[in-house]
Motif scaffolding. Structure first.
Motif, PDB file in Angstrom:
ATOM      1  N   VAL A 199       0.848  -1.190   0.000  1.00 38.47           N
ATOM      2  CA  VAL A 199       0.000   0.000   0.000  1.00 38.47           C
ATOM      3  C   VAL A 199       0.885   1.243   0.000  1.00 38.47           C
ATOM      4  CG1 VAL A 199      -1.792   1.273   1.228  1.00 38.47           C
ATOM      5  CG2 VAL A 199      -1.784  -1.227   1.286  1.00 38.47           C
ATOM      6  N   PRO A 200       0.735   2.135  -0.974  1.00 40.10           N
ATOM      7  CA  PRO A 200       1.534   3.376  -0.980  1.00 40.10           C
ATOM      8  C   PRO A 200       1.305   4.148   0.323  1.00 40.10           C
ATOM      9  CG  PRO A 200       0.375   3.089  -3.056  1.00 40.10           C
ATOM     10  CD  PRO A 200      -0.187   2.071  -2.122  1.00 40.10           C
ATOM     11  N   TYR A 201       2.375   4.694   0.862  1.00 41.71           N
ATOM     12  CA  TYR A 201       2.227   5.377   2.159  1.00 41.71           C
ATOM     13  C   TYR A 201       1.205   6.508   2.129  1.00 41.71           C
ATOM     14  CZ  TYR A 201       3.153   7.425   6.651  1.00 41.71           C
ATOM     15  OH  TYR A 201       2.977   7.895   7.924  1.00 41.71           O
ATOM     16  N   PRO A 202       1.119   7.321   1.052  1.00 45.32           N
ATOM     17  CA  PRO A 202       0.083   8.372   1.042  1.00 45.32           C
ATOM     18  C   PRO A 202      -1.321   7.801   1.207  1.00 45.32           C
ATOM     19  CG  PRO A 202       1.711   8.818  -0.644  1.00 45.32           C
ATOM     20  CD  PRO A 202       2.022   7.442  -0.120  1.00 45.32           C
ATOM     21  N   LEU A 203      -1.599   6.655   0.581  1.00 43.81           N
ATOM     22  CA  LEU A 203      -2.915   6.023   0.720  1.00 43.81           C
ATOM     23  C   LEU A 203      -3.090   5.484   2.134  1.00 43.81           C
ATOM     24  CD1 LEU A 203      -5.578   5.007  -0.446  1.00 43.81           C
ATOM     25  CD2 LEU A 203      -4.367   2.968  -1.266  1.00 43.81           C
ATOM     26  N   LEU A 204      -2.028   4.906   2.675  1.00 49.44           N
ATOM     27  CA  LEU A 204      -2.073   4.395   4.047  1.00 49.44           C
ATOM     28  C   LEU A 204      -2.375   5.534   5.021  1.00 49.44           C
ATOM     29  CD1 LEU A 204      -1.414   1.643   5.585  1.00 49.44           C
ATOM     30  CD2 LEU A 204       0.793   2.696   6.094  1.00 49.44           C
ATOM     31  N   TRP A 205      -1.704   6.665   4.831  1.00 42.92           N
ATOM     32  CA  TRP A 205      -1.912   7.819   5.708  1.00 42.92           C
ATOM     33  C   TRP A 205      -3.334   8.359   5.570  1.00 42.92           C
ATOM     34  CZ3 TRP A 205      -3.278  12.915   5.412  1.00 42.92           C
ATOM     35  CH2 TRP A 205      -3.043  13.691   6.559  1.00 42.92           C
ATOM     36  N   CYS A 206      -3.808   8.468   4.323  1.00 40.41           N
ATOM     37  CA  CYS A 206      -5.174   8.961   4.093  1.00 40.41           C
ATOM     38  C   CYS A 206      -6.193   8.039   4.744  1.00 40.41           C
ATOM     39  CB  CYS A 206      -5.460   9.061   2.597  1.00 40.41           C
ATOM     40  SG  CYS A 206      -4.577  10.390   1.755  1.00 40.41           S
ATOM     41  N   ARG A 207      -5.976   6.739   4.636  1.00 37.91           N
ATOM     42  CA  ARG A 207      -6.898   5.752   5.200  1.00 37.91           C
ATOM     43  C   ARG A 207      -7.071   5.944   6.699  1.00 37.91           C
ATOM     44  NH1 ARG A 207     -10.984   2.647   6.336  1.00 37.91           N
ATOM     45  NH2 ARG A 207     -10.514   0.568   7.070  1.00 37.91           N
ATOM     46  N   TYR A 208      -5.974   6.302   7.380  1.00 44.04           N
ATOM     47  CA  TYR A 208      -6.032   6.404   8.837  1.00 44.04           C
ATOM     48  C   TYR A 208      -5.946   7.836   9.353  1.00 44.04           C
ATOM     49  CZ  TYR A 208      -5.726   1.377   8.833  1.00 44.04           C
ATOM     50  OH  TYR A 208      -6.007   0.043   8.634  1.00 44.04           O
ATOM     51  N   SER A 209      -6.219   8.816   8.481  1.00 41.59           N
ATOM     52  CA  SER A 209      -6.195  10.206   8.913  1.00 41.59           C
ATOM     53  C   SER A 209      -7.414  11.009   8.456  1.00 41.59           C
ATOM     54  CB  SER A 209      -4.919  10.902   8.398  1.00 41.59           C
ATOM     55  OG  SER A 209      -3.756  10.275   8.894  1.00 41.59           O
ATOM     56  N   PHE A 210      -7.872  10.774   7.241  1.00 40.33           N
ATOM     57  CA  PHE A 210      -8.978  11.570   6.711  1.00 40.33           C
ATOM     58  C   PHE A 210     -10.260  11.408   7.519  1.00 40.33           C
ATOM     59  CE2 PHE A 210      -8.029  12.825   2.038  1.00 40.33           C
ATOM     60  CZ  PHE A 210      -6.780  13.277   2.416  1.00 40.33           C
ATOM     61  N   PHE A 211     -10.423  10.251   8.168  1.00 39.42           N
ATOM     62  CA  PHE A 211     -11.651  10.018   8.939  1.00 39.42           C
ATOM     63  C   PHE A 211     -11.816  11.037  10.059  1.00 39.42           C
ATOM     64  CE2 PHE A 211      -8.636   7.981  11.754  1.00 39.42           C
ATOM     65  CZ  PHE A 211      -9.183   8.171  13.022  1.00 39.42           C
ATOM     66  N   ILE A 212     -10.725  11.618  10.529  1.00 44.37           N
ATOM     67  CA  ILE A 212     -10.779  12.581  11.626  1.00 44.37           C
ATOM     68  C   ILE A 212     -11.702  13.746  11.263  1.00 44.37           C
ATOM     69  CG2 ILE A 212      -9.416  14.230  12.978  1.00 44.37           C
ATOM     70  CD1 ILE A 212      -7.039  12.291  12.695  1.00 44.37           C
ATOM     71  N   VAL A 213     -11.677  14.140   9.998  1.00 47.78           N
ATOM     72  CA  VAL A 213     -12.557  15.205   9.515  1.00 47.78           C
ATOM     73  C   VAL A 213     -13.814  14.637   8.852  1.00 47.78           C
ATOM     74  CG1 VAL A 213     -12.770  17.105   7.867  1.00 47.78           C
ATOM     75  CG2 VAL A 213     -10.663  16.837   9.201  1.00 47.78           C
ATOM     76  N   LEU A 214     -13.646  13.580   8.072  1.00 51.46           N
ATOM     77  CA  LEU A 214     -14.749  13.059   7.271  1.00 51.46           C
ATOM     78  C   LEU A 214     -15.849  12.403   8.099  1.00 51.46           C
ATOM     79  CD1 LEU A 214     -12.804  11.586   4.221  1.00 51.46           C
ATOM     80  CD2 LEU A 214     -14.063  13.747   4.364  1.00 51.46           C
ATOM     81  N   TYR A 215     -15.505  11.732   9.198  1.00 47.90           N
ATOM     82  CA  TYR A 215     -16.541  11.112  10.029  1.00 47.90           C
ATOM     83  C   TYR A 215     -17.490  12.159  10.619  1.00 47.90           C
ATOM     84  CZ  TYR A 215     -15.084   6.196   9.928  1.00 47.90           C
ATOM     85  OH  TYR A 215     -14.825   4.892   9.548  1.00 47.90           O
ATOM     86  N   PRO A 216     -16.967  13.199  11.292  1.00 44.14           N
ATOM     87  CA  PRO A 216     -17.884  14.236  11.801  1.00 44.14           C
ATOM     88  C   PRO A 216     -18.665  14.922  10.683  1.00 44.14           C
ATOM     89  CG  PRO A 216     -15.752  14.398  12.864  1.00 44.14           C
ATOM     90  CD  PRO A 216     -15.580  13.434  11.727  1.00 44.14           C
ATOM     91  N   MET A 217     -18.016  15.142   9.529  1.00 49.42           N
ATOM     92  CA  MET A 217     -18.707  15.762   8.403  1.00 49.42           C
ATOM     93  C   MET A 217     -19.858  14.880   7.922  1.00 49.42           C
ATOM     94  SD  MET A 217     -17.301  16.638   4.554  1.00 49.42           S
ATOM     95  CE  MET A 217     -16.072  17.810   5.116  1.00 49.42           C
TER      96      MET A 217
END
Length: 218
Positions: free
Chosen positions: A126-144
């Motif tokens: 898994v490319p690291y940018p995708l790995l990071w997005c997978r475990y970071s974007f939810f911080i904003v996207l879940y509440p949104m």
């Protein structure tokens, strides 16, 4: 060849394609219409129904052990979204700010999530940018996403007050129960993902190569 693995590959790749289409269409129509939700919705409605209802299969994946996903969080996420898709389809008044929020949150989240799963299923690092997005974007996207879902449900309440369950009580009571369930539901999903983020991207992994992280995260 393992039939189960072939099925999961086809399923996840289909979801990547479907949600990528929804994501691109969502943003193109948002720019074209000036973020006018009622005008945007018709362009994504069919794909949204197909691929969100398709996520119901993930409950069976978890029940049968086809994937190691926790059943509780899977049911919480899938059930709430299925209800929201039905509300958006049958109650035009609900297509407002809530749709703008959840449409963005869902499509971005799912493109990242199913892309991540696809790399794993094909045995690719898994490319690291995708790995990071997978475990970071939810911080904003879940509440949104939750905000959008709750707003959409609130917009549907006038309609559900006129519909009863076997003449016993208004369906709006069920909608209120669902809205209230978002409190423990979001907590459960959010804390689960935070624990996964710490496990995968925590300080103890800072100096490990991406290949090691890929082996660790199944």
């Amino acid at each position: 060849m393992d039939a189960k693995k072939v099925y999961l590959k086809v399923y996840n790749l289909s979801m990547v394609v479907g949600w990528t289409f929804i994501l691109i269409t969502y943003f193109l129509k948002a720019l074209e219409t000036g973020f006018d939700a009622p005008l945007m919705y018709p362009h994504v409605r069919i794909a949204l129904m197909i691929f969100q209802y398709g996520a119901i299969l993930e409950i069976f994946h978890a029940i049968t052990g086809l994937v190691p996903s926790p059943l509780g969080t899977t049911i919480t996420q899938v059930f709430s979204r299925v209800v929201l898709v039905a509300v958006l389809e049958y109650i035009p008044e609900s297509r407002a700010l809530g749709f703008l929020l959840l449409g963005c949150a869902w499509s971005v989240t799912e493109v990242i999530r199913y892309s991540f799963y696809s790399f794993k299923l094909f045995g690719l690092p898994v490319p690291y940018p995708l790995l990071w997005c997978r475990y970071s974007f939810f911080i904003v996207l879940y509440p949104m996403g939750v905000s959008g879902e709750v707003i959409t449900l609130f917009k549907s309440l006038p309609y559900f007050r006129t519909v009863t369950v076997f003449g016993l009580f208004p369906v709006s009571y069920i909608i209120w129960a669902l809205i209230l369930y978002y409190i423990p539901g979001l907590y459960m999903l959010y804390t689960y993902m935070l624990s996964q983020r710490k496990k995968v991207l925590g300080k103890k992994n800072e100096n490990k190569p991406v290949e090691a992280l890929n082996k660790k995260e199944n």
